[in-house]
Design a protein around this motif. Structure first.
Motif, PDB file in Angstrom:
ATOM      1  N   GLY A  84      -8.730 -30.545 -14.204  1.00 30.93           N
ATOM      2  CA  GLY A  84      -8.494 -29.117 -14.072  1.00 30.93           C
ATOM      3  C   GLY A  84      -8.496 -28.356 -15.385  1.00 30.93           C
ATOM      4  O   GLY A  84      -8.472 -27.127 -15.382  1.00 30.93           O
ATOM      5  N   SER A  88     -13.325 -30.274 -13.240  1.00 30.36           N
ATOM      6  CA  SER A  88     -12.724 -29.812 -11.986  1.00 30.36           C
ATOM      7  C   SER A  88     -11.804 -30.873 -11.386  1.00 30.36           C
ATOM      8  O   SER A  88     -11.842 -32.055 -11.783  1.00 30.36           O
ATOM      9  N   GLU A  89     -11.031 -30.455 -10.392  1.00 30.95           N
ATOM     10  CA  GLU A  89     -10.080 -31.387  -9.781  1.00 30.95           C
ATOM     11  C   GLU A  89      -9.926 -31.144  -8.271  1.00 30.95           C
ATOM     12  O   GLU A  89      -8.988 -31.650  -7.658  1.00 30.95           O
ATOM     13  N   GLN A  90     -10.812 -30.375  -7.671  1.00 33.27           N
ATOM     14  CA  GLN A  90     -10.729 -30.096  -6.239  1.00 33.27           C
ATOM     15  C   GLN A  90     -11.846 -30.835  -5.493  1.00 33.27           C
ATOM     16  O   GLN A  90     -12.917 -31.052  -6.054  1.00 33.27           O
ATOM     17  N   PRO A  91     -11.667 -31.240  -4.243  1.00 30.71           N
ATOM     18  CA  PRO A  91     -10.476 -31.045  -3.418  1.00 30.71           C
ATOM     19  C   PRO A  91      -9.337 -32.009  -3.747  1.00 30.71           C
ATOM     20  O   PRO A  91      -8.243 -31.876  -3.212  1.00 30.71           O
ATOM     21  N   THR A  92      -9.609 -32.993  -4.618  1.00 29.68           N
ATOM     22  CA  THR A  92      -8.568 -33.877  -5.113  1.00 29.68           C
ATOM     23  C   THR A  92      -9.024 -34.418  -6.454  1.00 29.68           C
ATOM     24  O   THR A  92     -10.175 -34.227  -6.865  1.00 29.68           O
ATOM     25  N   HIS A 299      -7.257 -21.145 -12.655  1.00 31.22           N
ATOM     26  CA  HIS A 299      -8.341 -21.268 -11.675  1.00 31.22           C
ATOM     27  C   HIS A 299      -8.270 -20.092 -10.696  1.00 31.22           C
ATOM     28  O   HIS A 299      -7.550 -20.130  -9.700  1.00 31.22           O
ATOM     29  N   TRP A 306     -13.078 -22.875  -7.849  1.00 32.55           N
ATOM     30  CA  TRP A 306     -12.057 -22.738  -6.821  1.00 32.55           C
ATOM     31  C   TRP A 306     -10.985 -21.778  -7.325  1.00 32.55           C
ATOM     32  O   TRP A 306     -10.805 -21.625  -8.534  1.00 32.55           O
ATOM     33  N   TYR A 308      -6.938 -21.194  -7.096  1.00 30.12           N
ATOM     34  CA  TYR A 308      -5.669 -21.792  -6.665  1.00 30.12           C
ATOM     35  C   TYR A 308      -4.683 -21.715  -7.817  1.00 30.12           C
ATOM     36  O   TYR A 308      -5.060 -21.685  -8.984  1.00 30.12           O
ATOM     37  N   SER A 312      -0.974 -24.572  -4.518  1.00 33.41           N
ATOM     38  CA  SER A 312      -1.956 -25.642  -4.356  1.00 33.41           C
ATOM     39  C   SER A 312      -1.282 -27.014  -4.342  1.00 33.41           C
ATOM     40  O   SER A 312      -0.309 -27.251  -5.069  1.00 33.41           O
ATOM     41  N   VAL A 314      -2.978 -29.612  -5.228  1.00 33.09           N
ATOM     42  CA  VAL A 314      -3.615 -30.261  -6.379  1.00 33.09           C
ATOM     43  C   VAL A 314      -3.638 -29.253  -7.525  1.00 33.09           C
ATOM     44  O   VAL A 314      -4.106 -28.128  -7.363  1.00 33.09           O
TER      45      VAL A 314
END
Length: 343
Positions: A84, A88-92, A299, A306, A308, A312, A314
């Motif tokens: 993050g 990135s770190e989404q969706p996990t 973010h 994304w 959030y 969130s 995450v």
């Protein structure tokens, strides 16, 4: 770097390293050469002009100029979260996809796993259901299967095979391509100004070290993460290190300052994060004497990445966002401060 290696036979290693340093410096300050991929706009070309960019440039300018706020090069330590903050770190978290990959690869040998909730969710590729069934005990079981018993060399080979081929389910990009261009420029800019850059992440230390130098320019000895148990053995006459199903240190929240002290031994002068899991690292950095700089990546760009923060599951940024606003830390808006997100 393949093209450089192919076209520079006969160059000494020292000259190759020197050439690499020149490339990094050009990237940091903006190239003046025609055809460069960087706009001729000086440092941080992918950052929009505004308070966030100015705060970075002002800080670096102050600590590198003789005067009351000068920081000697040996003390210019900058620490970065990874998930993050650099990618990135989404969706996990991306390491969860690697664990899922390992479980799916081994599943045909273990039909009994389909009767266990967490394993069944990972086999099905259902990350939302997996998160619902994740407990300390069930995660320990998964890690035992996915990682434990391998040598560190075997684990490194599996990580590299995955990071070089695996793609994100939404974007279709390689996970290693979902790094943030503005943050790559920031890393280069700091190093060009004699900063030493470290990763301090909740991710597994053995998972990150095989690829961070290629992707971020951060060598393995400057990568700090959650640490599992290791055991020395002789296998077939060869000394090896064996991964154990044991969590030695969780490098998250208040674990981050502890890791910084253990691994670095200097309090950072700059810290970069994106979530409440990084708050204690920023607090520890800010509490030192002299010039200090703390930045949160916010973010808030649902179109290019994304959006959030406070709610969130995450990368939650709640207390950290409140503290940053109260303490005057820089909060970089992905939507407003970054011209581009990915390279």
């Amino acid at each position: 770097m393949k093209n450089i290696e192919t076209s520079s036979k006969g160059m000494s290693r020292r000259n190759l390293l020197r050439a690499g340093a020149l490339v990094a410096t050009a990237a940091a300050f903006g190239s003046t050469e025609p055809g460069s991929g960087y706009a001729q706009t000086g440092p941080l070309p992918s950052w929009n002009d505004g308070p966030s960019k100015r705060s970075i440039l002002d800080f670096v300018g102050h600590v590198t100029t003789e005067g009351d706020r000068f920081v000697p090069p040996a003390e210019r330590i900058a620490v970065f979260d990874n998930d993050g903050t650099l990618w990135s770190e989404q969706p996990t978290y991306f390491q969860a996809f690697f664990i899922m990959h390992r479980v799916q690869a081994l599943a045909p040998q273990h039909p009994e796993w389909k009767k266990r909730d967490l394993f069944a969710a990972l086999i099905a590729g259902d990350m939302q259901r997996a998160a619902a069934h994740a407990t300390e005990e069930s995660l320990a079981d998964v890690l035992t299967v996915a990682h434990a018993g391998m040598t560190t060399d075997e684990f490194k080979a599996q990580v590299l095979d995955w990071i070089n081929t695996a793609k994100h389910p939404k974007t279709g990009r390689l996970f290693s391509q979902m790094v943030y261009q503005p943050m790559l420029e920031l890393l280069d800019y700091l190093r060009a100004n004699a900063f030493k850059t470290f990763i301090v992440s909740g991710g597994g230390i053995e998972f990150m070290r095989p690829w961070t130098e290629r992707v971020y320019g951060i060598p393995p000895e400057q990568v700090i993460g959650s640490t599992g148990g290791l055991k020395y053995e002789i296998r077939n006459g060869v000394p090896v290190l064996i991964k154990l199903a044991q969590l030695v240190h969780n490098d998250d929240k208040d674990g981050k300052p502890v890791s910084i002290q253990r691994h670095i031994g200097r309090r950072p002068v700059a810290a970069f994060g994106n979530s409440d899991g990084d708050l204690q690292m920023l607090q520890w950095t800010a509490a030192g004497a002299g010039s200090r700089f703390c930045l949160y990546v916010h973010h808030d760009d649902a179109e290019r990445e994304w959006a959030y923060d406070r709610k969130s599951h995450v990368g939650r940024l709640d207390k950290g966002l409140t503290d940053a606003q109260a303490k005057g830390w820089t909060v970089a808006s992905m939507k407003d401060d970054w011209k581009v997100v990915y390279p």
